[in-house]
Design a protein around this motif. Structure first.
Motif, mmCIF file in Angstrom:
data_model
loop_
_atom_site.group_PDB
_atom_site.id
_atom_site.type_symbol
_atom_site.label_atom_id
_atom_site.label_comp_id
_atom_site.label_asym_id
_atom_site.label_seq_id
_atom_site.Cartn_x
_atom_site.Cartn_y
_atom_site.Cartn_z
ATOM 1 N N LEU A 123 9.763 4.806 3.424
ATOM 2 C CA LEU A 123 10.588 5.886 2.895
ATOM 3 C C LEU A 123 10.910 6.935 3.966
ATOM 4 O O LEU A 123 12.040 7.432 4.047
ATOM 5 C CB LEU A 123 9.900 6.555 1.704
ATOM 6 N N ARG A 124 9.933 7.253 4.805
ATOM 7 C CA ARG A 124 10.166 8.213 5.898
ATOM 8 C C ARG A 124 11.243 7.693 6.848
ATOM 9 O O ARG A 124 12.148 8.424 7.248
ATOM 10 C CB ARG A 124 8.866 8.459 6.673
ATOM 11 N N GLU A 125 11.156 6.401 7.197
ATOM 12 C CA GLU A 125 12.155 5.811 8.084
ATOM 13 C C GLU A 125 13.531 5.785 7.422
ATOM 14 O O GLU A 125 14.544 6.043 8.087
ATOM 15 C CB GLU A 125 11.735 4.395 8.480
ATOM 16 N N SER A 152 0.835 -1.202 0.000
ATOM 17 C CA SER A 152 0.000 0.000 0.000
ATOM 18 C C SER A 152 0.872 1.255 0.000
ATOM 19 O O SER A 152 2.027 1.230 0.433
ATOM 20 C CB SER A 152 -0.911 0.014 1.234
ATOM 21 N N THR A 153 0.291 2.330 -0.466
ATOM 22 C CA THR A 153 0.997 3.609 -0.505
ATOM 23 C C THR A 153 1.388 4.039 0.906
ATOM 24 O O THR A 153 2.490 4.547 1.126
ATOM 25 C CB THR A 153 0.108 4.687 -1.162
ATOM 26 N N ALA A 154 0.516 3.823 1.877
ATOM 27 C CA ALA A 154 0.805 4.211 3.261
ATOM 28 C C ALA A 154 2.030 3.460 3.790
ATOM 29 O O ALA A 154 2.903 4.059 4.428
ATOM 30 C CB ALA A 154 -0.411 3.937 4.146
ATOM 31 N N THR A 155 2.117 2.168 3.499
ATOM 32 C CA THR A 155 3.265 1.377 3.954
ATOM 33 C C THR A 155 4.539 1.853 3.271
ATOM 34 O O THR A 155 5.582 2.009 3.911
ATOM 35 C CB THR A 155 3.031 -0.119 3.663
ATOM 36 N N LEU A 156 4.460 2.105 1.985
ATOM 37 C CA LEU A 156 5.618 2.586 1.237
ATOM 38 C C LEU A 156 6.087 3.937 1.775
ATOM 39 O O LEU A 156 7.289 4.161 1.970
ATOM 40 C CB LEU A 156 5.279 2.687 -0.246
ATOM 41 N N ASN A 157 5.150 4.832 2.038
ATOM 42 C CA ASN A 157 5.510 6.143 2.589
ATOM 43 C C ASN A 157 6.179 6.011 3.955
ATOM 44 O O ASN A 157 7.143 6.718 4.251
ATOM 45 C CB ASN A 157 4.282 7.046 2.698
ATOM 46 N N LEU A 158 5.700 5.095 4.788
ATOM 47 C CA LEU A 158 6.287 4.869 6.105
ATOM 48 C C LEU A 158 7.729 4.381 5.972
ATOM 49 O O LEU A 158 8.632 4.889 6.648
ATOM 50 C CB LEU A 158 5.445 3.849 6.890
#
Length: 179
Positions: free
Chosen positions: A163-165, A155-161
């Motif tokens: 990348l943020r980390e 999911s986009t939310a998981t990918l964004n998380l």
């Protein structure tokens, strides 16, 4: 030539679990010099058909001759498979012919194969002796696993998380050049 695959031949098999797979048997992709030297153009046609089969495959099985080891042609094929975006499994066939010192440490041999085929270094490596039916079940399991991972979506939310980390752990440079 009898016994030589030139066309891509589709065969549907049903596994004991009831799952169906379509296998595409292609001509081996030979060295460029042999393709060019082919007088009737059949080698080039075989390579073209094999490459089209790679484009329509979900999982590509790259078969490496265990006795010869990874060749430059195997590496080129791994580049094409990676570029096509397919899942991959590397099968080292003729494992029984691998010199005894290498055969003793299968894990080290597999790591070496992954390093040499770095374009698909993420692919599982299975060592077999197809003529004797050794470890064929492992090949099937690796193909099913690679296919499952290839179909997996994040999911986009998981990918964004993630990348943020990653950025928090190692921030990109803030400026370019020296000035």
């Amino acid at each position: 030539m009898s016994g030589t695959t030139r066309d891509a031949v589709d065969t549907t098999i049903t596994l004991p679990t009831g799952e169906q797979l379509t296998l595409i048997d292609t001509a081996g992709i030979r060295k460029r010099a042999r393709v060019v030297d082919s007088k009737d153009g059949a080698e080039q046609l075989s390579v073209d058909r094999a490459m089209r089969a790679v484009q329509r495959a979900e999982v590509v099985v790259i078969v490496v001759d265990g006795y010869e080891g990874v060749t430059q042609q195997d590496f080129r094929l791994s580049e094409l498979v990676a570029k096509a975006g397919c899942a991959a499994v590397v099968v080292v066939n003729k494992w029984d012919l691998v010199p005894p010192k290498q055969a003793e440490d299968m894990d080290l041999y597999k790591q070496d194969v992954k390093a040499q085929l770095r374009e698909v270094g993420w692919a599982p490596v299975v060592c077999t002796t197809a003529s004797k039916g050794r470890r064929i079940d492992e090949v099937t399991s690796a193909i099913l696993g690679a296919g499952a991972q290839h179909r997996r979506r994040i999911s986009t939310a998981t990918l964004n998380l993630v990348l943020r980390e990653a950025v928090a752990w190692k921030a990109p440079p803030t400026q370019r050049g020296n000035g």
